[in-house]
Design a protein around this motif. Structure first.
Motif, PDB file in Angstrom:
ATOM      1  N   TYR A  73       0.845  -1.395  -0.126  1.00  0.00           N
ATOM      2  CA  TYR A  73      -0.005   0.061  -0.099  1.00  0.00           C
ATOM      3  C   TYR A  73       0.805   1.241   0.005  1.00  0.00           C
ATOM      4  O   TYR A  73       1.811   1.381   0.548  1.00  0.00           O
ATOM      5  N   ILE A  74       0.271   2.501  -0.595  1.00  0.00           N
ATOM      6  CA  ILE A  74       0.669   3.827  -0.286  1.00  0.00           C
ATOM      7  C   ILE A  74      -0.483   4.344   0.189  1.00  0.00           C
ATOM      8  O   ILE A  74      -1.511   4.291  -0.517  1.00  0.00           O
ATOM      9  N   GLY A  75      -0.549   4.848   1.567  1.00  0.00           N
ATOM     10  CA  GLY A  75      -1.806   5.334   2.084  1.00  0.00           C
ATOM     11  C   GLY A  75      -2.930   4.096   2.235  1.00  0.00           C
ATOM     12  O   GLY A  75      -2.256   3.230   2.566  1.00  0.00           O
ATOM     13  N   LEU A  76      -4.071   4.400   1.458  1.00  0.00           N
ATOM     14  CA  LEU A  76      -5.027   3.506   1.476  1.00  0.00           C
ATOM     15  C   LEU A  76      -5.000   2.304   0.024  1.00  0.00           C
ATOM     16  O   LEU A  76      -5.971   2.004   0.007  1.00  0.00           O
ATOM     17  N   VAL A  79      -0.787  -0.861  -4.333  1.00  0.00           N
ATOM     18  CA  VAL A  79       0.150  -0.404  -5.501  1.00  0.00           C
ATOM     19  C   VAL A  79       0.834  -1.560  -5.828  1.00  0.00           C
ATOM     20  O   VAL A  79       0.705  -2.839  -4.816  1.00  0.00           O
ATOM     21  N   GLU A  80       1.539  -1.568  -7.033  1.00  0.00           N
ATOM     22  CA  GLU A  80       2.124  -2.854  -7.280  1.00  0.00           C
ATOM     23  C   GLU A  80       3.225  -3.177  -6.411  1.00  0.00           C
ATOM     24  O   GLU A  80       3.835  -2.201  -5.567  1.00  0.00           O
ATOM     25  N   ASP A  81       3.473  -4.557  -6.137  1.00  0.00           N
ATOM     26  CA  ASP A  81       4.468  -5.050  -5.448  1.00  0.00           C
ATOM     27  C   ASP A  81       5.707  -4.437  -5.856  1.00  0.00           C
ATOM     28  O   ASP A  81       6.226  -4.378  -7.176  1.00  0.00           O
ATOM     29  N   GLY A  82       6.688  -4.078  -4.859  1.00  0.00           N
ATOM     30  CA  GLY A  82       7.928  -3.446  -5.072  1.00  0.00           C
ATOM     31  C   GLY A  82       7.836  -1.874  -5.635  1.00  0.00           C
ATOM     32  O   GLY A  82       9.205  -1.405  -5.674  1.00  0.00           O
ATOM     33  N   ALA A  83       6.759  -1.401  -5.611  1.00  0.00           N
ATOM     34  CA  ALA A  83       6.658   0.121  -5.943  1.00  0.00           C
ATOM     35  C   ALA A  83       7.218   0.988  -5.047  1.00  0.00           C
ATOM     36  O   ALA A  83       7.321   0.739  -3.880  1.00  0.00           O
ATOM     37  N   GLU A  84       8.112   1.952  -5.799  1.00  0.00           N
ATOM     38  CA  GLU A  84       8.683   3.077  -4.814  1.00  0.00           C
ATOM     39  C   GLU A  84       7.882   3.482  -3.709  1.00  0.00           C
ATOM     40  O   GLU A  84       6.725   4.145  -4.258  1.00  0.00           O
ATOM     41  N   GLY A  85       8.104   3.540  -2.378  1.00  0.00           N
ATOM     42  CA  GLY A  85       7.344   4.061  -1.562  1.00  0.00           C
ATOM     43  C   GLY A  85       6.298   3.075  -0.908  1.00  0.00           C
ATOM     44  O   GLY A  85       5.644   3.451   0.182  1.00  0.00           O
ATOM     45  N   ASN A 119      -2.730   9.298   9.700  1.00  0.00           N
ATOM     46  CA  ASN A 119      -1.860   9.795   8.580  1.00  0.00           C
ATOM     47  C   ASN A 119      -2.249   8.682   7.328  1.00  0.00           C
ATOM     48  O   ASN A 119      -2.617   9.403   6.286  1.00  0.00           O
ATOM     49  N   ARG A 120      -2.469   7.509   7.732  1.00  0.00           N
ATOM     50  CA  ARG A 120      -2.707   6.457   6.582  1.00  0.00           C
ATOM     51  C   ARG A 120      -4.350   6.611   6.408  1.00  0.00           C
ATOM     52  O   ARG A 120      -4.727   6.803   5.413  1.00  0.00           O
ATOM     53  N   MET A 121      -4.972   6.751   7.526  1.00  0.00           N
ATOM     54  CA  MET A 121      -6.597   6.464   7.394  1.00  0.00           C
ATOM     55  C   MET A 121      -7.172   7.991   7.432  1.00  0.00           C
ATOM     56  O   MET A 121      -8.323   8.036   7.327  1.00  0.00           O
ATOM     57  N   ARG A 122      -6.474   8.998   7.905  1.00  0.00           N
ATOM     58  CA  ARG A 122      -6.878  10.295   7.792  1.00  0.00           C
ATOM     59  C   ARG A 122      -8.064  10.415   8.639  1.00  0.00           C
ATOM     60  O   ARG A 122      -9.050  11.139   8.559  1.00  0.00           O
ATOM     61  N   GLY A 123      -8.049   9.652   9.740  1.00  0.00           N
ATOM     62  CA  GLY A 123      -8.922   9.563  10.762  1.00  0.00           C
ATOM     63  C   GLY A 123      -9.086  10.589  11.979  1.00  0.00           C
ATOM     64  O   GLY A 123      -7.781  11.383  11.881  1.00  0.00           O
ATOM     65  N   PRO A 124      -9.770  10.734  12.840  1.00  0.00           N
ATOM     66  CA  PRO A 124      -9.713  11.672  13.813  1.00  0.00           C
ATOM     67  C   PRO A 124      -8.726  11.190  14.996  1.00  0.00           C
ATOM     68  O   PRO A 124      -8.462  10.017  15.007  1.00  0.00           O
TER      69      PRO A 124
END
Ligand code: HEC
Ligand code: HEC
Length: 256
Positions: A73-76, A79-85, A119-124
């Protein structure tokens, strides 16, 4: 406890409006915290759009909760496995063994969970109680049965021979200097593959592919080969493993 929505809401609203009442004895209190944590873990209100819960990415698999979708994952976003970030999703099984959190290696799980929610879920902003309950739940998650190794990760007497050989190699090759028994991890970070990340635990590692922080390896064997070469270089005795050595190491890791 049945995970019905009404029970779930009840627990959650109790948590939001009132401090958690101290139970008569501490083990009751612990059980309450685990149940509260389980409800929160499945609660989409921890994410900004109300679409994701912790269990979206750490679902119930093979009868155990808190495993991994095996996605990167990036955030939620997947992404492709091995992707930057990109970051591959660890299982939370056996989390009680761990001393560092997230691939970056944060010192406390509460810090890690807070970061995920905000940060990832942008929750309270989560409360201390919510973090404590989620922590209690995660720390209660068991590992699958491991019939060929004991609780410290040492093969039992009647373990298959490749598992025994793999364990010996694990020491001979110096894997144990970072992946230390009984947690099969250690409190250090290294740059093995382009980013400094923590030494991850190897318990249940056969279930956590794709491997490495960005999910770059589809085969456990490839992760092991890279580690072997990295460690051999590090001690100034460059070498590559034979196919047999690789197979034995993988057999041992699959026993964890
Ligand atoms: C969108 C998918 C996703 C969601 C939702 C999610 N996680 Fe994760 N989780 C990940 C990924 C990916 C990582 C590794 C990220 C990293 O370390 O940079 C991770 C890492 C963790 C870790 C660290 C485990 C370890 O061994 O280092 C914990 C603990 C954790 N998550 C708990 C939670 C909790 C609690 C929630 C809900 C509040 C949650 N996660 C929601 C994907 C997710
Ligand atoms: C110097 C410390 C160190 C040594 C020695 C070491 N490792 Fe690792 N290991 C790491 C780190 C750090 C990572 C994470 C790398 C990444 O994701 O970028 C890792 C990752 C792994 C992974 C992938 C885990 C996952 O969940 O993706 C496996 C499998 C593994 N190591 C096995 C081994 C084996 C087998 C050996 C011996 C041949 C070994 N390691 C030696 C530090 C070490």
């Amino acid at each position: 406890m049945p995970k019905t929505p009404s029970r779930h809401r009840l627990l959650l609203s109790a948590l939001l409006v009132a401090p958690i009442p101290l139970a008569a004895n501490s083990s009751d209190h612990e059980t309450d915290m685990v149940e509260l944590g389980r409800a929160l873990f499945n609660d989409v209100n921890l994410s900004a759009e109300g679409l994701h819960s912790c269990a979206t990415c750490h679902p119930t698999t093979m009868g155990l909760e808190g495993h991994t979708t095996n996605n990167t994952y990036i955030g939620l976003d997947i992404v492709e496995d091995g992707a930057e970030g990109g970051r591959s999703t660890p299982t939370l099984w056996g989390a009680y063994h761990r001393t560092q959190w997230g691939w970056a290696g944060l010192p406390t799980i509460e810090q890690n969970i807070r970061g995920i929610i905000v940060n990832r879920m942008r929750g309270p902003e989560p409360s201390e109680e919510q973090l404590a309950a989620l922590t209690a739940f995660i720390m209660s998650l068991p590992l699958p049965e491991t019939p060929f190794v004991d609780e410290e990760g040492t093969p039992v007497a009647d373990a298959p021979e490749d598992v025994q050989r793999g364990f010996e190699l694990f020491y001979e090759a110096g894997c144990n200097s970072c992946h230390m028994q009984p947690g099969m991890e250690s409190t250090a970070v290294y740059d093995v593959a382009g980013v400094e990340v923590k030494v991850p635990s190897l318990w249940a590692v056969q279930h956590t592919g794709p491997w490495f922080h960005d999910g770059r390896y589809d085969a456990l064997e490839d992760a092991v080969r890279t580690m072997w070469v990295y460690q051999a270089d590090r001690i100034g005795e460059p070498s590559t493993p034979t196919d047999e050595q690789l197979a034995d190491l993988v057999a041992y890791l699959e026993a964890l």
